[in-house]
Design an enzyme around this catalytic site. Sequence first.
Site, PDB file in Angstrom:
ATOM      1  N   HIS A  95      36.978  40.224  36.862  1.00 21.85           N
ATOM      2  CA  HIS A  95      36.141  39.967  38.033  1.00 21.85           C
ATOM      3  C   HIS A  95      35.631  41.281  38.635  1.00 21.85           C
ATOM      4  O   HIS A  95      36.406  42.050  39.188  1.00 21.85           O
ATOM      5  CB  HIS A  95      36.975  39.192  39.063  1.00 21.85           C
ATOM      6  CG  HIS A  95      36.227  38.721  40.250  1.00 21.85           C
ATOM      7  ND1 HIS A  95      36.562  39.104  41.532  1.00 21.85           N
ATOM      8  CD2 HIS A  95      35.155  37.892  40.364  1.00 21.85           C
ATOM      9  CE1 HIS A  95      35.744  38.510  42.383  1.00 21.85           C
ATOM     10  NE2 HIS A  95      34.875  37.780  41.701  1.00 21.85           N
TER      11      HIS A  95
ATOM     12  N   HIS B 242      27.955  43.287  43.784  1.00 25.77           N
ATOM     13  CA  HIS B 242      28.335  41.916  44.102  1.00 25.77           C
ATOM     14  C   HIS B 242      27.430  41.293  45.161  1.00 25.77           C
ATOM     15  O   HIS B 242      27.259  40.067  45.200  1.00 25.77           O
ATOM     16  CB  HIS B 242      29.780  41.859  44.586  1.00 25.77           C
ATOM     17  CG  HIS B 242      30.209  40.482  44.994  1.00 25.77           C
ATOM     18  ND1 HIS B 242      30.304  39.436  44.099  1.00 25.77           N
ATOM     19  CD2 HIS B 242      30.527  39.973  46.206  1.00 25.77           C
ATOM     20  CE1 HIS B 242      30.684  38.341  44.741  1.00 25.77           C
ATOM     21  NE2 HIS B 242      30.822  38.636  46.011  1.00 25.77           N
TER      22      HIS B 242
END
Length: 335
Positions: free
Chosen positions: A28, A70
């Site tokens: 992630h 992100h």
Amino acid sequence: MFTSKLKAIALSTALITSQASAFDIIAHRGASGYLPEHTLEAATLAFAQQPDFIEQDVVATKDGELVVLHDIHLDTVTDVAAKFPDRVRDDGRWYALDFTLAELRTLQVKERSDTDGKQVFANRYHGSKALFTVATLDEHIELISELNREFNSNIGFYTEIKSPAWHKKEGVDISQRLLDTLARYNLNGENANIYVQCFDFAEVKRLRNELGFKGKIVLLLADNSWGESATDYQTLLTEQGMQDIAKYADGIGPWLPQLLDMKALQQGKIVPSPWLATAKKEGLVIHPYTFRIDALPTGMTAEQILGLLTEPLAVDGVFTDQIPPVKNFLLQSGK
């Protein structure tokens, strides 16, 4: 230079941790539990830990580049407020789209903080001397591809289109730009080792129908209150919703709490959400997010969470900030 310095680490770690598993481990934002997220260094460390996929979240710059961040905002992961105080928008945020790539290169990427400047994960990377910078999607693809070649590995890409509707309003078709980039690296075919993911169901349909993407697509599932997109996630978390998703996508990325009846869990009962069986019946790959060893639910251990994912829930993998504990669990449990 950091790549060559980590090559020995990558080789030794790969030899220790490589093991075939039906349970996919998705890094992630790279090895974000150990280094600032989405930097090339975090991607390199993730590679050394040998997951099945490494994630790249993609946003656009003012001069048409795709960078790996992100958020569409910069202020929680860089020092943009100090270096470009006059570039803030009326909402008090700094946006990657307002900066050229050259300008973004001047920023220092840091461990994620909240809007008050407090580090979100207190025990993660504390340093301020090492220079971590914003990198392009091209650089991430090159890095992972070259490491795959050098180590005879096959770690895949897991690339997210961030806020496509917002980008479109700003005059940028980020989905088309992403597909153009993937085509240059032969990552746009149905057999390419990549998932393209998005929170926007309308954009998932567009990727498949209008833009003709042949590769694997995952629809990310959020809570409606988050405002990720105009998608009604509550409607999709039903038998009919899963059937609708399966017409366009190859998989789903639910939020971990969406997998269980949370009221039953509070009473000590493990009751999978009803839609989960339909998703499996429809052949959807299920990759929930996010397992974090330093942000476990109250009263639950890492082993309990991973045990739920691999046994009663039997999902296909998990997004994680920390790869080693997931690999260790799979090794010890024989998964």
